[in-house]
Motif scaffolding. Structure first.
Motif, short mmCIF file in Angstrom:
data_model
loop_
_atom_site.label_atom_id
_atom_site.label_comp_id
_atom_site.label_asym_id
_atom_site.label_seq_id
_atom_site.Cartn_x
_atom_site.Cartn_y
_atom_site.Cartn_z
N MET A 1 -1.43 -1.71 5.85
CA MET A 1 -0.09 -2.22 6.11
C MET A 1 -0.04 -2.91 7.48
SD MET A 1 2.25 0.95 4.73
CE MET A 1 2.43 1.31 2.97
N ALA A 2 -0.69 -2.30 8.47
CA ALA A 2 -0.72 -2.89 9.82
C ALA A 2 -1.44 -4.23 9.81
CB ALA A 2 -1.39 -1.93 10.80
N ARG A 3 -2.47 -4.34 8.98
CA ARG A 3 -3.25 -5.59 8.93
C ARG A 3 -2.39 -6.77 8.47
NH1 ARG A 3 -5.38 -8.66 5.19
NH2 ARG A 3 -5.03 -7.20 3.46
N VAL A 4 -1.57 -6.55 7.44
CA VAL A 4 -0.81 -7.67 6.89
C VAL A 4 0.47 -7.95 7.68
CG1 VAL A 4 -1.76 -7.33 4.58
CG2 VAL A 4 0.42 -6.25 5.19
N LEU A 5 0.91 -6.99 8.50
CA LEU A 5 2.12 -7.18 9.30
C LEU A 5 1.84 -7.99 10.55
CD1 LEU A 5 4.10 -3.80 9.38
CD2 LEU A 5 5.06 -6.06 8.90
N ARG A 6 2.76 -8.88 10.88
CA ARG A 6 2.65 -9.60 12.14
C ARG A 6 3.02 -8.66 13.28
NH1 ARG A 6 7.55 -10.08 14.19
NH2 ARG A 6 9.37 -10.32 12.84
N PRO A 7 2.54 -8.92 14.50
CA PRO A 7 2.99 -8.13 15.65
C PRO A 7 4.51 -8.20 15.78
CG PRO A 7 1.07 -9.43 16.23
CD PRO A 7 1.49 -9.89 14.86
N GLY A 8 5.13 -7.05 15.96
CA GLY A 8 6.58 -6.99 16.01
C GLY A 8 7.22 -6.80 14.65
N ALA B 1 -1.91 4.58 13.55
CA ALA B 1 -2.38 3.39 12.82
C ALA B 1 -2.00 2.09 13.51
CB ALA B 1 -1.82 3.41 11.40
N GLY B 2 -1.36 2.17 14.67
CA GLY B 2 -1.03 0.95 15.40
C GLY B 2 0.43 0.58 15.39
N PHE B 3 1.30 1.59 15.26
CA PHE B 3 2.73 1.34 15.25
C PHE B 3 3.40 2.04 16.42
CE2 PHE B 3 1.41 0.75 10.87
CZ PHE B 3 2.11 -0.38 10.48
N ALA B 4 4.48 1.45 16.89
CA ALA B 4 5.26 2.01 17.98
C ALA B 4 6.69 2.25 17.53
CB ALA B 4 5.24 1.06 19.18
N ASP B 5 7.45 2.95 18.37
CA ASP B 5 8.87 3.22 18.10
C ASP B 5 9.04 3.84 16.71
OD1 ASP B 5 11.59 3.30 18.66
OD2 ASP B 5 11.97 1.30 17.84
N THR C 1 7.49 -0.11 14.35
CA THR C 1 7.25 -1.51 14.71
C THR C 1 5.76 -1.73 14.92
OG1 THR C 1 9.40 -1.66 15.79
CG2 THR C 1 7.77 -3.34 16.36
N ARG C 2 5.25 -2.80 14.34
CA ARG C 2 3.82 -3.14 14.50
C ARG C 2 3.57 -3.59 15.94
NH1 ARG C 2 -1.03 -3.57 15.09
NH2 ARG C 2 -2.45 -4.78 13.76
N VAL C 3 2.61 -2.97 16.57
CA VAL C 3 2.26 -3.31 17.95
C VAL C 3 1.61 -4.69 18.00
CG1 VAL C 3 0.88 -2.66 19.95
CG2 VAL C 3 2.01 -0.91 18.58
#
Length: 224
Positions: free
Chosen positions: A129-136, A201-205, A222-224
């Motif tokens: 999921m983190a891979r396909v998501l843009r930062p933010g 996995a690379g997410f914040a907030d 939110t994706r970092v």
């Protein structure tokens, strides 16, 4: 199993949740649309409830991609989309949650409803999921969760372990599908433990909102 229960899946979701699942999905839609996404990926879309709710929210809004590995579920989702004018911005793709067929950083929001208990390797799912998501980009997850308070937990377990499997057998005509449901909840992570996996996995907030008297958790991040 999912192929065989597809024709009665929506009816059973309504009966088991007493219709409350519609409200939970509306809350998830509001969280996903808060970032004004252009592309949204619905992982484990099933019969398309969440994807079509997103499409209905704003017909001039984002492109919705519904991903599922059960062709029978997707056939129903596509038929439902064809029956609705709002379904024109939603497309449905056969694929694996661990390997979504989308480019890196190509979507603005990822949503998922009641998928995670049915996959192997939560860190791998969130990494995909983190891979396909843009930062933010926004992550929105709906999932059943073990209840914390003793009395509600005891009543919920009685309902889920006795009534739900019986109802599932009668309506879906599948001997074991809805025995798996309470077992999967009992064995699943707490909402707080799942939040920790999401963060790793690379997410914040990462935030947790409890719904359904504490039986359902809505996670946002939110994706970092």
């Amino acid at each position: 199993m999912f192929e065989s229960i597809a024709p009665r899946y929506d009816l059973l979701n309504f009966l088991i949740s007493f219709g409350m699942h519609h409200g939970w999905r509306r809350r998830a839609v509001l969280e996903a649309m808060a970032v004004k996404p252009r592309v949204v990926l619905d992982v484990g879309t099933g019969t398309g409830d969440l994807a079509l709710a997103l499409a209905q929210r704003d017909v001039s809004g984002p492109e919705i991609v519904g991903l599922d590995f059960a062709g029978g579920m997707l056939s129903i989702a596509k038929r439902r989309a064809d029956q609705r004018e709002t379904g024109e911005c939603a497309r449905f793709v056969l694929g694996d949650a661990l390997r979504p067929p989308l480019a890196d950083a190509s979507v603005d929001a990822v949503v998922s409803g009641f998928l995670l208990r049915n996959v192997d390797g939560l860190p791998e799912v969130f990494a995909a999921m983190a891979r396909v998501l843009r930062p933010g980009g926004r992550l929105v997850i709906l999932e059943m969760t073990p209840m914390r308070r003793r009395l509600p937990r005891a009543l919920f377990r009685l309902y889920f372990n006795r009534w739900v499997p019986l109802l599932g057998r009668l309506v879906s005509r599948h001997a074991s599908a809805y025995s798996w449901l309470p077992q999967s909840v009992d064995e699943f992570l707490s909402a707080e433990a799942l939040a920790a996996v999401i963060a790793e996995a690379g997410f914040a907030d990462v935030r947790v909102h409890r719904l359904g008297l504490g039986s359902v958790a809505l996670h946002t991040a939110t994706r970092v």
